[in-house]
Design a protein around this motif. Structure first.
Motif, PDB file in Angstrom:
ATOM      1  N   VAL A 239       0.834  -1.205   0.000  1.00  6.03           N
ATOM      2  CA  VAL A 239       0.000   0.000   0.000  1.00  6.03           C
ATOM      3  C   VAL A 239       0.867   1.254   0.000  1.00  6.03           C
ATOM      4  O   VAL A 239       0.622   2.208  -0.752  1.00  6.03           O
ATOM      5  CB  VAL A 239      -0.953  -0.006   1.218  1.00  6.03           C
ATOM      6  CG1 VAL A 239      -1.674   1.342   1.340  1.00  6.03           C
ATOM      7  CG2 VAL A 239      -1.976  -1.133   1.094  1.00  6.03           C
ATOM      8  N   GLU A 240       1.902   1.265   0.837  1.00  9.68           N
ATOM      9  CA  GLU A 240       2.747   2.448   0.967  1.00  9.68           C
ATOM     10  C   GLU A 240       3.680   2.652  -0.229  1.00  9.68           C
ATOM     11  O   GLU A 240       4.326   3.698  -0.334  1.00  9.68           O
ATOM     12  CB  GLU A 240       3.571   2.346   2.258  1.00  9.68           C
ATOM     13  CG  GLU A 240       2.708   2.425   3.517  1.00  9.68           C
ATOM     14  CD  GLU A 240       3.493   2.141   4.791  1.00  9.68           C
ATOM     15  OE1 GLU A 240       4.735   2.040   4.698  1.00  9.68           O
ATOM     16  OE2 GLU A 240       2.868   2.004   5.874  1.00  9.68           O
ATOM     17  N   SER A 241       3.768   1.664  -1.139  1.00 10.78           N
ATOM     18  CA  SER A 241       4.640   1.797  -2.307  1.00 10.78           C
ATOM     19  C   SER A 241       4.034   2.701  -3.388  1.00 10.78           C
ATOM     20  O   SER A 241       4.731   3.124  -4.302  1.00 10.78           O
ATOM     21  CB  SER A 241       4.928   0.412  -2.907  1.00 10.78           C
ATOM     22  OG  SER A 241       3.756  -0.161  -3.484  1.00 10.78           O
ATOM     23  N   PHE A 242       2.749   3.017  -3.273  1.00 12.19           N
ATOM     24  CA  PHE A 242       2.090   3.843  -4.280  1.00 12.19           C
ATOM     25  C   PHE A 242       2.330   5.328  -4.012  1.00 12.19           C
ATOM     26  O   PHE A 242       2.322   5.773  -2.864  1.00 12.19           O
ATOM     27  CB  PHE A 242       0.579   3.563  -4.285  1.00 12.19           C
ATOM     28  CG  PHE A 242       0.205   2.273  -4.954  1.00 12.19           C
ATOM     29  CD1 PHE A 242      -0.301   2.253  -6.243  1.00 12.19           C
ATOM     30  CD2 PHE A 242       0.372   1.064  -4.287  1.00 12.19           C
ATOM     31  CE1 PHE A 242      -0.653   1.062  -6.856  1.00 12.19           C
ATOM     32  CE2 PHE A 242       0.029  -0.127  -4.891  1.00 12.19           C
ATOM     33  CZ  PHE A 242      -0.475  -0.134  -6.180  1.00 12.19           C
ATOM     34  N   ASP A 243       2.551   6.077  -5.077  1.00 16.63           N
ATOM     35  CA  ASP A 243       2.710   7.529  -4.958  1.00 16.63           C
ATOM     36  C   ASP A 243       1.441   8.143  -4.383  1.00 16.63           C
ATOM     37  O   ASP A 243       0.325   7.769  -4.755  1.00 16.63           O
ATOM     38  CB  ASP A 243       2.987   8.145  -6.333  1.00 16.63           C
ATOM     39  CG  ASP A 243       4.353   7.745  -6.874  1.00 16.63           C
ATOM     40  OD1 ASP A 243       5.233   7.398  -6.060  1.00 16.63           O
ATOM     41  OD2 ASP A 243       4.526   7.760  -8.111  1.00 16.63           O
ATOM     42  N   GLY A 244       1.615   9.056  -3.463  1.00 21.60           N
ATOM     43  CA  GLY A 244       0.472   9.718  -2.847  1.00 21.60           C
ATOM     44  C   GLY A 244       0.078   9.116  -1.515  1.00 21.60           C
ATOM     45  O   GLY A 244      -0.740   9.680  -0.800  1.00 21.60           O
ATOM     46  N   ILE A 245       0.683   7.966  -1.154  1.00 20.34           N
ATOM     47  CA  ILE A 245       0.417   7.340   0.142  1.00 20.34           C
ATOM     48  C   ILE A 245       1.655   7.551   1.011  1.00 20.34           C
ATOM     49  O   ILE A 245       2.756   7.110   0.661  1.00 20.34           O
ATOM     50  CB  ILE A 245       0.119   5.834   0.009  1.00 20.34           C
ATOM     51  CG1 ILE A 245      -1.012   5.597  -0.987  1.00 20.34           C
ATOM     52  CG2 ILE A 245      -0.203   5.237   1.364  1.00 20.34           C
ATOM     53  CD1 ILE A 245      -2.331   6.202  -0.605  1.00 20.34           C
ATOM     54  N   LYS A 260      -9.821 -16.922   1.104  1.00 17.74           N
ATOM     55  CA  LYS A 260     -10.978 -16.038   1.017  1.00 17.74           C
ATOM     56  C   LYS A 260     -10.923 -15.067   2.187  1.00 17.74           C
ATOM     57  O   LYS A 260     -11.351 -15.383   3.293  1.00 17.74           O
ATOM     58  CB  LYS A 260     -12.281 -16.838   1.055  1.00 17.74           C
ATOM     59  CG  LYS A 260     -12.483 -17.762  -0.140  1.00 17.74           C
ATOM     60  CD  LYS A 260     -13.777 -18.529  -0.042  1.00 17.74           C
ATOM     61  CE  LYS A 260     -13.956 -19.470  -1.224  1.00 17.74           C
ATOM     62  NZ  LYS A 260     -15.206 -20.267  -1.119  1.00 17.74           N
ATOM     63  N   SER A 261     -10.371 -13.891   1.937  1.00 21.71           N
ATOM     64  CA  SER A 261     -10.189 -12.921   3.020  1.00 21.71           C
ATOM     65  C   SER A 261     -10.635 -11.536   2.573  1.00 21.71           C
ATOM     66  O   SER A 261     -10.596 -11.185   1.388  1.00 21.71           O
ATOM     67  CB  SER A 261      -8.717 -12.872   3.449  1.00 21.71           C
ATOM     68  OG  SER A 261      -8.309 -14.102   3.996  1.00 21.71           O
ATOM     69  N   MET A 262     -11.047 -10.766   3.560  1.00 17.57           N
ATOM     70  CA  MET A 262     -11.388  -9.361   3.358  1.00 17.57           C
ATOM     71  C   MET A 262     -10.553  -8.550   4.332  1.00 17.57           C
ATOM     72  O   MET A 262     -10.349  -8.962   5.478  1.00 17.57           O
ATOM     73  CB  MET A 262     -12.874  -9.138   3.607  1.00 17.57           C
ATOM     74  CG  MET A 262     -13.325  -7.692   3.475  1.00 17.57           C
ATOM     75  SD  MET A 262     -15.109  -7.494   3.744  1.00 17.57           S
ATOM     76  CE  MET A 262     -15.261  -5.704   3.578  1.00 17.57           C
ATOM     77  N   ALA A 263     -10.038  -7.413   3.894  1.00 12.46           N
ATOM     78  CA  ALA A 263      -9.166  -6.609   4.751  1.00 12.46           C
ATOM     79  C   ALA A 263      -9.537  -5.132   4.655  1.00 12.46           C
ATOM     80  O   ALA A 263     -10.124  -4.684   3.664  1.00 12.46           O
ATOM     81  CB  ALA A 263      -7.707  -6.812   4.353  1.00 12.46           C
ATOM     82  N   SER A 264      -9.192  -4.408   5.701  1.00  8.92           N
ATOM     83  CA  SER A 264      -9.339  -2.951   5.692  1.00  8.92           C
ATOM     84  C   SER A 264      -8.065  -2.342   6.242  1.00  8.92           C
ATOM     85  O   SER A 264      -7.384  -2.945   7.080  1.00  8.92           O
ATOM     86  CB  SER A 264     -10.551  -2.520   6.535  1.00  8.92           C
ATOM     87  OG  SER A 264     -10.376  -2.888   7.894  1.00  8.92           O
ATOM     88  N   ILE A 265      -7.738  -1.155   5.753  1.00  4.14           N
ATOM     89  CA  ILE A 265      -6.523  -0.477   6.192  1.00  4.14           C
ATOM     90  C   ILE A 265      -6.730   1.030   6.098  1.00  4.14           C
ATOM     91  O   ILE A 265      -7.502   1.515   5.251  1.00  4.14           O
ATOM     92  CB  ILE A 265      -5.310  -0.913   5.325  1.00  4.14           C
ATOM     93  CG1 ILE A 265      -4.004  -0.427   5.945  1.00  4.14           C
ATOM     94  CG2 ILE A 265      -5.460  -0.427   3.895  1.00  4.14           C
ATOM     95  CD1 ILE A 265      -2.757  -0.982   5.256  1.00  4.14           C
ATOM     96  N   GLU A 288      -5.388  -3.814  -7.449  1.00  4.89           N
ATOM     97  CA  GLU A 288      -4.120  -4.531  -7.503  1.00  4.89           C
ATOM     98  C   GLU A 288      -3.975  -5.499  -6.325  1.00  4.89           C
ATOM     99  O   GLU A 288      -3.406  -6.585  -6.460  1.00  4.89           O
ATOM    100  CB  GLU A 288      -2.965  -3.526  -7.496  1.00  4.89           C
ATOM    101  CG  GLU A 288      -1.581  -4.138  -7.630  1.00  4.89           C
ATOM    102  CD  GLU A 288      -1.346  -4.805  -8.974  1.00  4.89           C
ATOM    103  OE1 GLU A 288      -0.417  -5.637  -9.067  1.00  4.89           O
ATOM    104  OE2 GLU A 288      -2.100  -4.496  -9.929  1.00  4.89           O
ATOM    105  N   ALA A 289      -4.496  -5.115  -5.154  1.00 10.02           N
ATOM    106  CA  ALA A 289      -4.438  -5.997  -3.982  1.00 10.02           C
ATOM    107  C   ALA A 289      -5.245  -7.270  -4.218  1.00 10.02           C
ATOM    108  O   ALA A 289      -4.834  -8.369  -3.812  1.00 10.02           O
ATOM    109  CB  ALA A 289      -4.964  -5.267  -2.744  1.00 10.02           C
ATOM    110  N   ALA A 290      -6.388  -7.121  -4.881  1.00  8.18           N
ATOM    111  CA  ALA A 290      -7.216  -8.299  -5.188  1.00  8.18           C
ATOM    112  C   ALA A 290      -6.473  -9.240  -6.123  1.00  8.18           C
ATOM    113  O   ALA A 290      -6.539 -10.470  -5.985  1.00  8.18           O
ATOM    114  CB  ALA A 290      -8.535  -7.864  -5.806  1.00  8.18           C
ATOM    115  N   ARG A 291      -5.744  -8.677  -7.073  1.00  2.50           N
ATOM    116  CA  ARG A 291      -5.007  -9.507  -8.034  1.00  2.50           C
ATOM    117  C   ARG A 291      -3.783 -10.164  -7.395  1.00  2.50           C
ATOM    118  O   ARG A 291      -3.533 -11.347  -7.597  1.00  2.50           O
ATOM    119  CB  ARG A 291      -4.548  -8.649  -9.221  1.00  2.50           C
ATOM    120  CG  ARG A 291      -3.908  -9.451 -10.351  1.00  2.50           C
ATOM    121  CD  ARG A 291      -3.268  -8.542 -11.371  1.00  2.50           C
ATOM    122  NE  ARG A 291      -2.125  -7.831 -10.795  1.00  2.50           N
ATOM    123  CZ  ARG A 291      -0.917  -8.379 -10.676  1.00  2.50           C
ATOM    124  NH1 ARG A 291      -0.687  -9.626 -11.034  1.00  2.50           N
ATOM    125  NH2 ARG A 291       0.067  -7.674 -10.146  1.00  2.50           N
TER     126      ARG A 291
END
Length: 396
Positions: A239-245, A260-265, A288-291
């Motif tokens: 997540v932190e690798s993306f520009d703007g984060i 089969k998982s669901m996540a929040s951050i 991208e996280a889903a992929r």
């Protein structure tokens, strides 16, 4: 042998993330387990009757229960792959954990039955009959069970199946049980000592403990587990690798079955960013996280100050204070409310779960007093919380 069976009976065996492939793995492992355990039951039952050995016959029925466990595992894997419906929008994946728990219950039941029979034999022992063919067949059984344990463990890790890992642990317990049974027969043949009941008691305890351990492992994801530190690092770094984060925190993963998982951050973004541009970045991260991880990730944006040097200075001071208190402490959502004579430093403090009750209040007071000692204008407004990461596994 394992790879031969996989290639022979599982189509597209490399695509383990697909439901039909996981089902094929489970079906194959169950059939192998049923065939092996039924053959072992027949052989051991015959030997137990010939040798008049309670431990051998109990071990035979243990194999029969293992065959039943394989059937339960097969049904569980099949039902777990049912698609989502109106009543179960996240699918039926947790049925696999329930199946593994049923396997654990069957193992414990066999152990208790063996314990009861061994106690009776302890007070009313029967004569044994020594035959080398008994030892030979039991030795062969140990080899078969050891292979079954390794077989299920390898496949269980490959497709992330709690049922297979439970079956593997059960088979490993059988290795110890059958080895002890063979030992009692050898001791009787060489020394004439009838230790059948004692060995039966030892075996029963091993089987019961194996069942309890399986139950603990399978109940954990049903109750709710802390996120694995390695997965925590992978997702936060991603997540932190993306520009703007500029940072992230409060990662929570909810498990609804294997793969089969669901996540929040919470993702920290500059408070002066363009809202539409940032929203587009967030959408891209979620896709991208889903992929990449196979996880449905939901991201909450937290705006943070990135240009005010005073905010950075106060934050650095607070971080220095908390690290001197405990290296495991961390903060997030830091902001200040500025006044002429008073500056409120507002932040969330993440602490280990060992801080409870009065310790939490004491820690917050000590931090506030130390910050105020360094700068008389500063007063801390602290919200205490715990991390969702597994602290025990993280320390390892």
């Amino acid at each position: 042998m394992t790879e031969f069976l996989v290639r022979r009976f599982v189509k597209e065996y490399n695509h383990v993330e697909e439901a039909r492939v996981r089902t094929a793995y489970g079906a194959m492992a169950s059939v192998v387990g049923i065939v092996c355990n039924v053959l072992l039951f027949a052989a051991k039952m015959a030997i137990g009757l010939l040798a008049n050995s309670i431990s051998v016959m109990a071990d035979a029925f243990n194999n029969l229960s293992d065959a039943a466990s394989s059937i339960v595992g097969f049904v569980g894997v099949k039902m777990a792959q049912k698609p989502a419906d109106d009543d179960h929008p996240f699918g039926h994946g947790r049925i696999e954990y329930i199946s593994a728990f049923i396997v654990a219950f069957l193992v414990i039941q066999v152990g208790l039955s063996l314990f009861k029979g061994s106690v009776e034999k302890l007070f009313h022992p029967d004569d044994l009959t020594f035959r080398w063919v008994s030892v030979l067949v039991l030795g062969l059984s140990v080899c078969v069970k050891l292979w079954l344990s390794l077989f299920n463990r390898k496949l269980g890790k490959r497709i992330n199946s709690k049922v297979m890992l439970a079956t593997s642990a059960d088979a490993l317990g059988d290795v110890a049980a059958t080895s002890a049974t063979a030992l009692s027969i050898v001791v009787y043949g060489i020394f004439g000592w009838n230790i059948d009941a004692v060995v039966g008691l030892v075996v029963s305890v091993v089987v019961i403990l194996a069942g309890i351990n399986i139950a603990k492992d399978t109940l954990a994801p049903l109750i709710g587990e802390a996120i694995d530190p390695e997965l925590y690092e992978q997702i936060t770094n991603f997540v932190e690798s993306f520009d703007g984060i500029v940072g992230s925190h409060d990662l929570i993963v909810h498990n609804y079955g294997p793969s089969k998982s669901m996540a929040s951050i919470h993702a920290e973004v500059p408070n002066d960013c363009d809202l539409e541009d940032t929203h587009e970045i967030i959408d891209r991260i979620e896709r991208e996280a889903a992929r990449r991880f196979g996880i449905l990730l939901v991201i909450h944006m937290d705006p943070v100050e990135t240009h005010d040097g005073r905010v950075a200075q106060f934050k650095a001071m607070v971080e220095d204070v908390i690290k001197k208190k405990d290296e495991r402490l961390s903060i997030h959502d830091f902001r200040i409310v500025d006044g002429k004579e008073r500056i409120n430093l507002i932040f969330d403090l993440v602490a280990p779960r060992e801080y409870k009750g009065s310790e939490v209040g004491r820690l917050k007071t000590e931090i506030s007093e130390e910050v105020n000692r360094r700068d008389k204008r500063c007063f801390c407004v602290i919200t205490m919380e715990n991390s969702f990461i597994s602290e025990a596994r993280h320390e390892k």
